[in-house]
Scaffold this motif. Structure first.
Motif, PDB file in Angstrom:
ATOM      1  N   ILE A 213      42.689 126.572  39.788  1.00  0.00           N
ATOM      2  CA  ILE A 213      42.116 127.552  38.853  1.00  0.00           C
ATOM      3  C   ILE A 213      40.775 128.051  39.371  1.00  0.00           C
ATOM      4  CG2 ILE A 213      41.161 127.807  36.525  1.00  0.00           C
ATOM      5  CD1 ILE A 213      43.345 125.755  35.623  1.00  0.00           C
ATOM      6  N   GLN A 216      40.774 130.703  42.156  1.00  0.00           N
ATOM      7  CA  GLN A 216      40.922 132.102  41.765  1.00  0.00           C
ATOM      8  C   GLN A 216      39.577 132.729  41.422  1.00  0.00           C
ATOM      9  OE1 GLN A 216      43.648 134.386  41.519  1.00  0.00           O
ATOM     10  NE2 GLN A 216      44.387 132.851  42.965  1.00  0.00           N
ATOM     11  N   ALA A 219      37.650 133.328  44.629  1.00  0.00           N
ATOM     12  CA  ALA A 219      38.169 134.487  45.360  1.00  0.00           C
ATOM     13  C   ALA A 219      37.710 135.799  44.725  1.00  0.00           C
ATOM     14  CB  ALA A 219      39.691 134.427  45.399  1.00  0.00           C
ATOM     15  N   PHE A 220      37.671 135.827  43.393  1.00  0.00           N
ATOM     16  CA  PHE A 220      37.210 137.041  42.699  1.00  0.00           C
ATOM     17  C   PHE A 220      35.739 137.300  42.985  1.00  0.00           C
ATOM     18  CE2 PHE A 220      35.314 139.110  38.966  1.00  0.00           C
ATOM     19  CZ  PHE A 220      36.061 140.280  38.942  1.00  0.00           C
ATOM     20  N   TYR A 226      43.418 141.957  46.459  1.00  0.00           N
ATOM     21  CA  TYR A 226      44.501 141.574  45.546  1.00  0.00           C
ATOM     22  C   TYR A 226      45.520 140.687  46.262  1.00  0.00           C
ATOM     23  CZ  TYR A 226      48.481 142.278  42.353  1.00  0.00           C
ATOM     24  OH  TYR A 226      49.543 142.107  41.497  1.00  0.00           O
ATOM     25  N   ARG A 229      44.132 137.189  46.929  1.00  0.00           N
ATOM     26  CA  ARG A 229      44.083 136.354  45.728  1.00  0.00           C
ATOM     27  C   ARG A 229      45.477 135.882  45.327  1.00  0.00           C
ATOM     28  NH1 ARG A 229      41.916 139.590  41.475  1.00  0.00           N
ATOM     29  NH2 ARG A 229      41.717 141.408  42.805  1.00  0.00           N
ATOM     30  N   ARG A 230      46.468 136.726  45.523  1.00  0.00           N
ATOM     31  CA  ARG A 230      47.851 136.316  45.228  1.00  0.00           C
ATOM     32  C   ARG A 230      48.305 135.206  46.176  1.00  0.00           C
ATOM     33  NH1 ARG A 230      51.596 140.014  42.626  1.00  0.00           N
ATOM     34  NH2 ARG A 230      53.051 139.773  44.350  1.00  0.00           N
ATOM     35  N   GLU A 233      46.705 131.984  45.017  1.00  0.00           N
ATOM     36  CA  GLU A 233      47.432 131.510  43.832  1.00  0.00           C
ATOM     37  C   GLU A 233      48.730 130.808  44.243  1.00  0.00           C
ATOM     38  OE1 GLU A 233      48.500 133.570  39.647  1.00  0.00           O
ATOM     39  OE2 GLU A 233      49.563 134.415  41.368  1.00  0.00           O
ATOM     40  N   HIS A 236      48.154 127.315  45.892  1.00  0.00           N
ATOM     41  CA  HIS A 236      47.822 126.256  44.939  1.00  0.00           C
ATOM     42  C   HIS A 236      49.006 125.925  44.044  1.00  0.00           C
ATOM     43  CE1 HIS A 236      43.578 125.324  45.632  1.00  0.00           C
ATOM     44  NE2 HIS A 236      43.472 126.574  46.051  1.00  0.00           N
TER      45      HIS A 236
END
Length: 259
Positions: A213, A216, A219-220, A226, A229-230, A233, A236
């Motif tokens: 969690i 994320q 990364a933001f 995008y 970040r995907r 996700e 993990h």
């Protein structure tokens, strides 16, 4: 008092590391030595395998942190010195932003100037009723220095951020909660229960899930694309899906909680 004496560590709840800025006589002001000690402490606590979150607070109930230590910064008068100061201080707060597990600010006292930037470097904020948070740097004729202005705009949007910074507004707990500056208001009746209730779901979550969690959020903040970040996700998800905690919880759910 050494810098290590000014940063205290305790484990008040199982799985939660409590880090306290202990400079009551200076309103928990943030000198270079204190920021460096704080960064080293946060890094060390975040790497402990049993720690699921870190709670960052200040000694006493008057100030969470009253900003930069002005006396210690009085000789910063050249461009190179300003850049060195901001780079060092921003790196210290980046240690919080990049910590592997969630870092939660407990605003037991007011967070002003650099103290507000410190609070916003954390992932969440619990704010005590009667306590305020404010970006009042403009009163000193300066702008935010440690990445806090960027955090503020991302958190509350450009209009409210400009309003807060240009008017040096001190935001109370209820307004902070409404704006997304705070995630929990700690009431006067039973503050310990309010804190425990907020932390309980986090502390019941497996560490590897919390790391995913937090990844994320990291990364933001970094401005990852995008697609990047995907991918984070997905990576993990693979780690947590294959972990025994997942299978144990899934089996428990399928059995109706009988195991």
């Amino acid at each position: 008092m050494s810098s290590t004496d000014q940063i205290l560590v305790s484990d008040r709840f199982s799985g939660a590391s409590w880090v306290t800025i202990n400079r009551q006589e200076k309103h928990n002001a943030l000198s270079k030595a204190v920021l460096n000690a704080l960064a080293a402490t946060i890094k060390a606590q975040g790497e402990r395998p049993e720690i699921k979150c870190i709670v960052l607070t200040g000694a006493s109930d008057r100030y969470f942190a009253a900003g930069g230590d002005l006396a210690a910064l009085a000789d910063v008068r050249e461009t190179a010195d300003v850049l060195e100061m901001t780079d060092n201080s921003r790196a210290a707060l980046d240690t919080i932003r990049n910590c592997e597990v969630p870092v939660i600010a407990l605003l037991n006292g007011s967070a002003i100037g650099g103290g507000a930037e410190l609070a916003l470097s954390c992932d969440m904020r619990m704010q005590r009723q009667g306590v305020k948070i404010g970006f009042i740097q403009a009163k000193l004729g300066i702008t935010p220095a440690w990445g806090g202005g960027v955090d503020l705009v991302q958190l509350v949007g450009p209009s409210r951020a400009v309003r807060m910074m240009s008017r040096c507004e001190m935001i109370d707990a209820d307004t902070a909660l409404d704006w997304g500056l705070a995630d929990k208001v700690i009431g006067p009746q039973d503050p310990e229960k309010d804190i425990e209730d907020f932390l309980a779901p986090i502390l019941s979550t497996p560490r590897q899930v919390l790391r995913g969690i937090k990844a994320q959020a990291r990364a933001f903040r970094r401005g990852d694309t995008y697609s990047e970040r995907r991918l984070i996700e997905q990576q993990h998800l693979v780690e947590t899906w294959l972990h025994q905690d997942h299978w144990d919880r899934a089996e428990n759910l399928l059995s109706g909680g009988k195991k």
